[in-house]
Design a protein around this motif. Structure first.
Motif, PDB file in Angstrom:
ATOM      1  N   PHE A   1       0.861  -1.193   0.000  1.00 25.94           N
ATOM      2  CA  PHE A   1       0.000   0.000   0.000  1.00 25.94           C
ATOM      3  C   PHE A   1       0.896   1.242   0.000  1.00 25.94           C
TER       4      PHE A   1
ATOM      5  N   GLY B   1      -0.055   4.542   0.243  1.00 23.48           N
ATOM      6  CA  GLY B   1      -0.487   5.746   0.958  1.00 23.48           C
ATOM      7  C   GLY B   1      -1.951   6.048   0.744  1.00 23.48           C
ATOM      8  N   ALA B   2      -2.480   6.962   1.571  1.00 22.30           N
ATOM      9  CA  ALA B   2      -3.902   7.311   1.529  1.00 22.30           C
ATOM     10  C   ALA B   2      -4.259   7.980   0.208  1.00 22.30           C
TER      11      ALA B   2
ATOM     12  N   ALA C   1      -7.790   5.420   3.974  1.00 23.42           N
ATOM     13  CA  ALA C   1      -6.719   6.020   4.771  1.00 23.42           C
ATOM     14  C   ALA C   1      -5.532   5.096   4.982  1.00 23.42           C
ATOM     15  N   ASP C   2      -5.773   3.803   5.031  1.00 22.87           N
ATOM     16  CA  ASP C   2      -4.657   2.894   5.318  1.00 22.87           C
ATOM     17  C   ASP C   2      -4.866   1.562   4.614  1.00 22.87           C
ATOM     18  N   TYR C   3      -3.907   0.656   4.806  1.00 20.03           N
ATOM     19  CA  TYR C   3      -3.911  -0.616   4.072  1.00 20.03           C
ATOM     20  C   TYR C   3      -5.065  -1.523   4.509  1.00 20.03           C
ATOM     21  N   LYS C   4      -5.481  -1.422   5.781  1.00 21.83           N
ATOM     22  CA  LYS C   4      -6.596  -2.249   6.225  1.00 21.83           C
ATOM     23  C   LYS C   4      -7.902  -1.802   5.595  1.00 21.83           C
ATOM     24  N   GLN C   5      -8.078  -0.481   5.450  1.00 22.31           N
ATOM     25  CA  GLN C   5      -9.268   0.010   4.767  1.00 22.31           C
ATOM     26  C   GLN C   5      -9.255  -0.394   3.286  1.00 22.31           C
ATOM     27  N   TYR C   6      -8.082  -0.301   2.673  1.00 25.31           N
ATOM     28  CA  TYR C   6      -7.974  -0.694   1.261  1.00 25.31           C
ATOM     29  C   TYR C   6      -8.318  -2.180   1.093  1.00 25.31           C
TER      30      TYR C   6
ATOM     31  N   THR D   1      -4.606  -9.409   4.790  1.00 28.13           N
ATOM     32  CA  THR D   1      -3.411  -8.783   5.351  1.00 28.13           C
ATOM     33  C   THR D   1      -2.618  -9.862   6.076  1.00 28.13           C
TER      34      THR D   1
ATOM     35  N   PRO E   1       2.529  -4.130   8.488  1.00 27.32           N
ATOM     36  CA  PRO E   1       1.870  -2.934   7.929  1.00 27.32           C
ATOM     37  C   PRO E   1       2.068  -2.791   6.422  1.00 27.32           C
ATOM     38  N   ASP E   2       1.006  -2.284   5.780  1.00 23.64           N
ATOM     39  CA  ASP E   2       1.064  -1.854   4.378  1.00 23.64           C
ATOM     40  C   ASP E   2       1.309  -2.980   3.381  1.00 23.64           C
TER      41      ASP E   2
END
Length: 589
Positions: A232, A234-235, A289-294, A315, A330-331
């Motif tokens: 990911f 970025g937002a 906003a972040d990788y979890k939302q994506y 994830t 993360p990401d």
């Protein structure tokens, strides 16, 4: 009528005298011998029975002697076993004392060494008439054809006249403390099956008490599905007209791994727009906003496009040694095939990526194949199948129901034309497995001195990823776990960290030896009962023979007197009858 040619009275008197004389002779014979049936002519049936039973009684007398010899052997073994039990109690007490901090373990070890020597001395000395049940020399002490000692217990003649000599059997594997080839109660068990020719993983651990071999009862291969990851970046925010779309293809066959025909897999198109973002996140601004939302947004888009049936987005976590728990990575976002398309393949690929707002990490990929791990190489080690041991295992290819197989020493010997039960080469192991498994879709080959390949037919077994695999499971040896510790190897000075394990071991072997002593005690009682019964049986048989052939002396003595009187009267009658011709002669004088 009176005749000068024939003296009828004399003839009659002589006949009577002869009859009485014969009976008198027979009675005198009975009186002098005490028997009314002495020869077969007296009564052939009774004579035959009594002769046979007298012979059997002589055999029973020999059985009594043999029981006495057997009792002596058991008594010696039991005496030795009792002495050993006492010493093992002292030995355990010394081990407990060695646990105390500050104790001089070197000195305690010297005492233990003397106790060990005494146990060996007792076992070696517990011999009677050259037979020793506590110290043995048996090539395979667990083979029932080799480890048996017997005590003659009875002599039996059945209704058909068949003779059987019965014996009390003793398994020396239950009494031997030390055997030349190992396997005694105070020795390690030599029946190490190791990896069972490569069917299971090598053992690595031991239980504290018996130090019994612990093995992994399986040997299996498998794989994981194909997967893709991206980072990911970025937002970002979706405008009302913005979209991201891509195709996701799953479960295509790997042409390099399986023969044709090759299935290209199942493809679905995934489209992400603002409404998808807001629906997935419960928002109205189109912001990711972040990788979890994506990840959540992609999952909703895959569901909308029907792609979630065959693939999923995820994830990742990793283990943190400092925190002692799993933590997020993360990401990083990944795609995996769900392997539920009904196809054999296990691949995944992202193609035709397009976006009106740039590429937040997602990009087209090369195809990622889930490997097909349906073949296996066994690392062969020679091993021996021992008597009264059954080896069993299961085999499954891909996700089929495992099939069960088993073999024992007789099977191995019959297959290889041997008597030892030893499987010494990879070729012999391959022959054994082929004879058991006997599957046309699985090829088992000795690939070298220490390797055996197990290869399912790729034309029939095309499944890849986690659907693929081959597994030997449930590998079981009926005699395991086996003890691998030797009593004479105990050393608290060199191995102070093993004292607790030594104490546990002593509990176990002492219990085994107590059981052995109990077995000998039961055998002592059995021999005593059998010996008493045999002597009573001999007395009873003597009585039975007496009833058949012995004379009744009261009756015979009375009869003897009567016959003696009759003999005198018969002689007088004969004299009178012989006097009659003299009277006739006087008429002519």
């Amino acid at each position: 009528m009176t005749s000068i040619h024939t003296n009828i009275s004399a003839i009659t008197a002589l006949h009577t005298l002869r009859s009485i004389t014969s009976e008198l002779s027979e009675t005198q014979h009975r009186v002098s011998s005490g028997l009314r049936v002495k020869t077969a002519s007296d009564n052939s049936a009774y004579w035959s029975i009594s002769t046979t039973m007298r012979s059997d009684n002589l055999a029973l007398s020999a059985v009594t002697d043999a029981l006495g010899l057997g009792a002596a052997k058991v008594d010696v073994a039991y005496t030795g076993m009792e002495a050993v039990i006492d010493i093992l109690g002292d030995f355990k007490a010394k081990l407990v004392a060695a646990r105390e901090p500050g104790v001089d373990k070197a000195k305690i070890q010297k005492e233990l060494a003397e106790l060990k020597n005494q146990v060996v001395s007792i076992a070696t000395s517990a011999s009677f008439n050259g037979q020793n049940w506590l110290s043995t020399d048996i090539p395979d002490i667990f083979d029932e054809t080799l480890n048996r000692s017997s005590v003659v217990s009875s002599f039996v003649r059945d209704a058909g006249g068949n003779i059987t000599v019965k014996s009390l059997e003793v398994a020396l594997s239950e009494t031997s403390l030390f055997n030349l080839n190992g396997g005694g109660l105070l020795q390690a068990d030599p029946r190490d099956f190791k990896t069972v020719g490569g069917l299971r993983y090598p053992y690595a651990t031991y239980s504290d008490g018996t130090q019994a071999m612990s093995t992994h009862p399986f040997n299996q291969r498998g794989s994981r599905p194909g997967y893709q990851t991206f980072a990911f970046s970025g937002a970002f925010t979706f405008g009302a007209a913005d979209t991201i779309s891509f195709d996701i293809t799953v479960d295509a066959d790997d042409p390099a791994d399986v023969p044709p025909p090759h299935n290209p897999g199942v493809s679905k198109t995934v489209v992400i727009d603002r409404s998808t973002v807001d629906a997935a996140l419960g928002t109205s601004d189109g912001v990711i906003a972040d990788y979890k939302q994506y990840t959540a947004v992609i999952a909703r888009a895959m569901q909308n496009g029907g792609a979630s049936t065959n693939a999923f987005v995820t994830t990742f976590t990793t283990w943190d040694n400092d925190l002692k728990k799993y933590v997020d990575v993360p990401d990083v976002i990944g795609f995996n095939t769900s392997e539920n398309s009904g196809l054999n393949g296990s691949s995944i690929q992202i193609t035709n990526v397009s976006s009106t707002i740039g590429m937040p990490g997602l990009a087209a990929t090369a195809i990622s194949y889930g490997p097909r791990n349906s073949d296996m190489t066994l690392n062969f080690e020679p091993f021996t199948v021992y008597s009264d041991t059954v080896v069993s295992f299961n085999l499954a290819v891909e996700n089929e129901t495992p099939l069960h197989y088993s073999f024992d020493k007789d099977y191995v010997n019959g297959l290889l034309g041997i008597t030892s039960g030893e499987i010494s080469t990879s070729a012999e192991m391959a022959l054994l497995l082929n004879s058991l498994i006997n599957r046309s879709d699985v090829t088992i080959t000795a690939a070298g001195p220490g390797t055996i390949t197990v290869e399912p037919d790729p034309n029939l077994h095309k499944k890849a990823g986690s659907k693929s695999g081959i597994a030997f499971t449930g590998v079981n040896v009926s005699i395991e776990p086996i003890g691998t510790r030797n009593f004479r190897d105990i050393d608290v000075d060199q191995h102070p960290d093993m004292i607790d394990a030594y104490i546990g071991y002593m509990d176990i072997v002492t219990s085994k030896i107590v059981d052995s002593a109990a077995t000998l005690g039961a055998l002592q009682k059995r021999i005593e009962i059998q010996s008493n019964f045999t002597m009573k049986l001999m007395d009873t048989i003597d009585k039975g023979i007496g009833r058949l052939v012995d004379a009744d002396m009261n009756e015979e003595s009375v009869r003897l007197k009567a016959l003696q009187t009759q003999e005198k009267l018969a002689i007088q009658a004969l004299q009178i009858a012989n006097a009659t011709p003299k009277s006739i002669l006087s008429l002519f004088q």
